[in-house]
Design a protein around this motif. Structure first.
Motif, PDB file in Angstrom:
ATOM      1  N   CYS A 105     -18.616   3.953 -16.961  1.00 23.08           N
ATOM      2  CA  CYS A 105     -18.456   2.677 -16.250  1.00 23.08           C
ATOM      3  C   CYS A 105     -18.965   2.794 -14.809  1.00 23.08           C
ATOM      4  N   LYS A 106     -19.970   2.028 -14.512  1.00 19.83           N
ATOM      5  CA  LYS A 106     -20.570   2.050 -13.178  1.00 19.83           C
ATOM      6  C   LYS A 106     -19.736   1.279 -12.155  1.00 19.83           C
ATOM      7  N   THR A 107     -18.837   0.399 -12.627  1.00 21.47           N
ATOM      8  CA  THR A 107     -18.046  -0.407 -11.700  1.00 21.47           C
ATOM      9  C   THR A 107     -16.672   0.186 -11.394  1.00 21.47           C
ATOM     10  N   LEU A 108     -16.201   1.103 -12.224  1.00 18.68           N
ATOM     11  CA  LEU A 108     -14.856   1.653 -12.044  1.00 18.68           C
ATOM     12  C   LEU A 108     -14.633   2.262 -10.658  1.00 18.68           C
ATOM     13  N   PRO A 109     -15.569   3.044 -10.109  1.00 16.05           N
ATOM     14  CA  PRO A 109     -15.339   3.577  -8.762  1.00 16.05           C
ATOM     15  C   PRO A 109     -15.153   2.476  -7.705  1.00 16.05           C
ATOM     16  N   MET A 110     -15.885   1.382  -7.841  1.00 16.03           N
ATOM     17  CA  MET A 110     -15.739   0.268  -6.908  1.00 16.03           C
ATOM     18  C   MET A 110     -14.356  -0.359  -7.026  1.00 16.03           C
ATOM     19  N   TRP A 111     -13.891  -0.598  -8.268  1.00  6.57           N
ATOM     20  CA  TRP A 111     -12.570  -1.184  -8.481  1.00  6.57           C
ATOM     21  C   TRP A 111     -11.473  -0.243  -7.991  1.00  6.57           C
ATOM     22  N   ARG A 112     -11.648   1.039  -8.217  1.00  8.18           N
ATOM     23  CA  ARG A 112     -10.652   2.020  -7.764  1.00  8.18           C
ATOM     24  C   ARG A 112     -10.559   2.002  -6.229  1.00  8.18           C
ATOM     25  N   GLU A 113     -11.719   1.981  -5.564  1.00 10.41           N
ATOM     26  CA  GLU A 113     -11.732   1.953  -4.099  1.00 10.41           C
ATOM     27  C   GLU A 113     -11.076   0.669  -3.577  1.00 10.41           C
ATOM     28  N   TYR A 114     -11.407  -0.459  -4.197  1.00  5.61           N
ATOM     29  CA  TYR A 114     -10.806  -1.741  -3.806  1.00  5.61           C
ATOM     30  C   TYR A 114      -9.286  -1.687  -3.957  1.00  5.61           C
ATOM     31  N   TYR A 115      -8.825  -1.165  -5.074  1.00  2.73           N
ATOM     32  CA  TYR A 115      -7.388  -1.055  -5.345  1.00  2.73           C
ATOM     33  C   TYR A 115      -6.717  -0.148  -4.315  1.00  2.73           C
ATOM     34  N   GLU A 116      -7.321   0.978  -4.030  1.00  2.00           N
ATOM     35  CA  GLU A 116      -6.750   1.907  -3.050  1.00  2.00           C
ATOM     36  C   GLU A 116      -6.678   1.274  -1.663  1.00  2.00           C
ATOM     37  N   LEU A 117      -7.696   0.517  -1.279  1.00  2.00           N
ATOM     38  CA  LEU A 117      -7.682  -0.182   0.007  1.00  2.00           C
ATOM     39  C   LEU A 117      -6.578  -1.245   0.051  1.00  2.00           C
ATOM     40  N   THR A 118      -6.436  -1.966  -1.045  1.00  2.00           N
ATOM     41  CA  THR A 118      -5.417  -3.008  -1.128  1.00  2.00           C
ATOM     42  C   THR A 118      -4.024  -2.409  -0.986  1.00  2.00           C
ATOM     43  N   ILE A 119      -3.745  -1.374  -1.757  1.00  4.82           N
ATOM     44  CA  ILE A 119      -2.428  -0.729  -1.699  1.00  4.82           C
ATOM     45  C   ILE A 119      -2.187  -0.131  -0.322  1.00  4.82           C
ATOM     46  N   ALA A 120      -3.174   0.533   0.239  1.00  5.18           N
ATOM     47  CA  ALA A 120      -3.020   1.130   1.573  1.00  5.18           C
ATOM     48  C   ALA A 120      -2.723   0.051   2.613  1.00  5.18           C
ATOM     49  N   PHE A 121      -3.409  -1.085   2.510  1.00  3.35           N
ATOM     50  CA  PHE A 121      -3.180  -2.174   3.454  1.00  3.35           C
ATOM     51  C   PHE A 121      -1.740  -2.677   3.359  1.00  3.35           C
ATOM     52  N   PHE A 122      -1.291  -3.031   2.141  1.00  6.27           N
ATOM     53  CA  PHE A 122       0.054  -3.576   1.989  1.00  6.27           C
ATOM     54  C   PHE A 122       1.131  -2.513   2.205  1.00  6.27           C
ATOM     55  N   ASP A 123       0.820  -1.251   1.959  1.00  6.08           N
ATOM     56  CA  ASP A 123       1.758  -0.164   2.264  1.00  6.08           C
ATOM     57  C   ASP A 123       1.929   0.012   3.767  1.00  6.08           C
ATOM     58  N   SER A 124       0.901  -0.322   4.525  1.00  4.33           N
ATOM     59  CA  SER A 124       0.953  -0.114   5.977  1.00  4.33           C
ATOM     60  C   SER A 124       1.730  -1.222   6.699  1.00  4.33           C
ATOM     61  N   LYS A 125       2.069  -2.282   5.993  1.00  2.52           N
ATOM     62  CA  LYS A 125       2.815  -3.405   6.587  1.00  2.52           C
ATOM     63  C   LYS A 125       4.265  -3.371   6.117  1.00  2.52           C
ATOM     64  N   THR A 126       5.171  -3.512   7.082  1.00  4.95           N
ATOM     65  CA  THR A 126       6.587  -3.574   6.734  1.00  4.95           C
ATOM     66  C   THR A 126       7.131  -4.972   7.030  1.00  4.95           C
ATOM     67  N   LEU A 127       8.286  -5.239   6.522  1.00  3.97           N
ATOM     68  CA  LEU A 127       8.934  -6.518   6.780  1.00  3.97           C
ATOM     69  C   LEU A 127       9.148  -6.708   8.273  1.00  3.97           C
ATOM     70  N   SER A 128       9.513  -5.652   8.966  1.00  2.04           N
ATOM     71  CA  SER A 128       9.736  -5.780  10.409  1.00  2.04           C
ATOM     72  C   SER A 128       8.441  -6.054  11.162  1.00  2.04           C
ATOM     73  N   ASP A 129       7.293  -5.655  10.621  1.00  5.88           N
ATOM     74  CA  ASP A 129       6.000  -5.974  11.254  1.00  5.88           C
ATOM     75  C   ASP A 129       5.763  -7.483  11.262  1.00  5.88           C
ATOM     76  N   LEU A 130       6.244  -8.172  10.242  1.00  2.00           N
ATOM     77  CA  LEU A 130       5.991  -9.605  10.098  1.00  2.00           C
ATOM     78  C   LEU A 130       7.095 -10.484  10.671  1.00  2.00           C
ATOM     79  N   ALA A 131       8.299  -9.951  10.741  1.00  2.30           N
ATOM     80  CA  ALA A 131       9.442 -10.733  11.213  1.00  2.30           C
ATOM     81  C   ALA A 131       9.535 -10.708  12.735  1.00  2.30           C
ATOM     82  N   ASP A 132      10.038 -11.793  13.284  1.00  2.00           N
ATOM     83  CA  ASP A 132      10.298 -11.856  14.714  1.00  2.00           C
ATOM     84  C   ASP A 132      11.744 -11.419  14.919  1.00  2.00           C
ATOM     85  N   LEU A 133      11.916 -10.143  15.224  1.00  2.00           N
ATOM     86  CA  LEU A 133      13.269  -9.568  15.306  1.00  2.00           C
ATOM     87  C   LEU A 133      13.722  -9.315  16.739  1.00  2.00           C
ATOM     88  N   ASN A 134      13.100  -9.939  17.695  1.00  2.00           N
ATOM     89  CA  ASN A 134      13.482  -9.736  19.097  1.00  2.00           C
ATOM     90  C   ASN A 134      14.704 -10.526  19.461  1.00  2.00           C
TER      91      ASN A 134
END
Length: 134
Positions: A105-134
């Motif tokens: 499969c010539k496309t699998l590496p692209m999909w894997r990279e996309y998936y890894e980027l997506t997970i890394a992005f959402f893993d890097s965000k926490t609820l406290s990053d988005l909430a106004d907790l001041n």
């Protein structure tokens, strides 16, 4: 694509983080602030409770409460609970049936990279990053 349910779940979690003051947040208050149907939020709340992300109490001072501190919630876990796998193709999902074409499969590496980027992005965000907790 992230569904309405996944997006609303994040909004509910943010609302609870911002308005709990250590207690339970009534569903009717969340629905009013977020302009989301109370009925729809009930189903989302139930999934968040069943997934261990919220606790619920009924009665006069009932509602929903976070099970841990906002900084200990990754956005990826909220989305995966409500959406299921964020994998863009079936062959990358957990416990996927082995694909007979994976080696060629010539496309699998692209999909894997996309998936890894997506997970890394959402893993890097926490609820406290988005909430106004001041």
């Amino acid at each position: 694509m992230i569904s309405t349910k996944g997006r609303y779940a994040i909004r509910v979690m943010i609302d609870i983080a911002e308005n709990s003051e250590g207690g339970y947040v009534p569903l009717k208050d969340i629905a009013a602030r977020q302009k989301i149907s109370k009925k729809y939020l009930e189903s989302i709340g139930k999934e968040l409770v069943n997934g261990g992300l919220l606790t619920a109490a009924s009665g006069r001072s009932g509602g929903y409460k976070l099970t841990r501190e906002p900084e200990n919630y990754r956005i990826s876990e909220i989305l995966e609970l409500l959406e299921g796998s964020l994998a863009p193709v079936a062959c990358l999902r957990q416990n996927a049936v082995s694909c007979p074409s994976a080696q060629e499969c010539k496309t699998l590496p692209m999909w894997r990279e996309y998936y890894e980027l997506t997970i890394a992005f959402f893993d890097s965000k926490t609820l406290s990053d988005l909430a106004d907790l001041n």
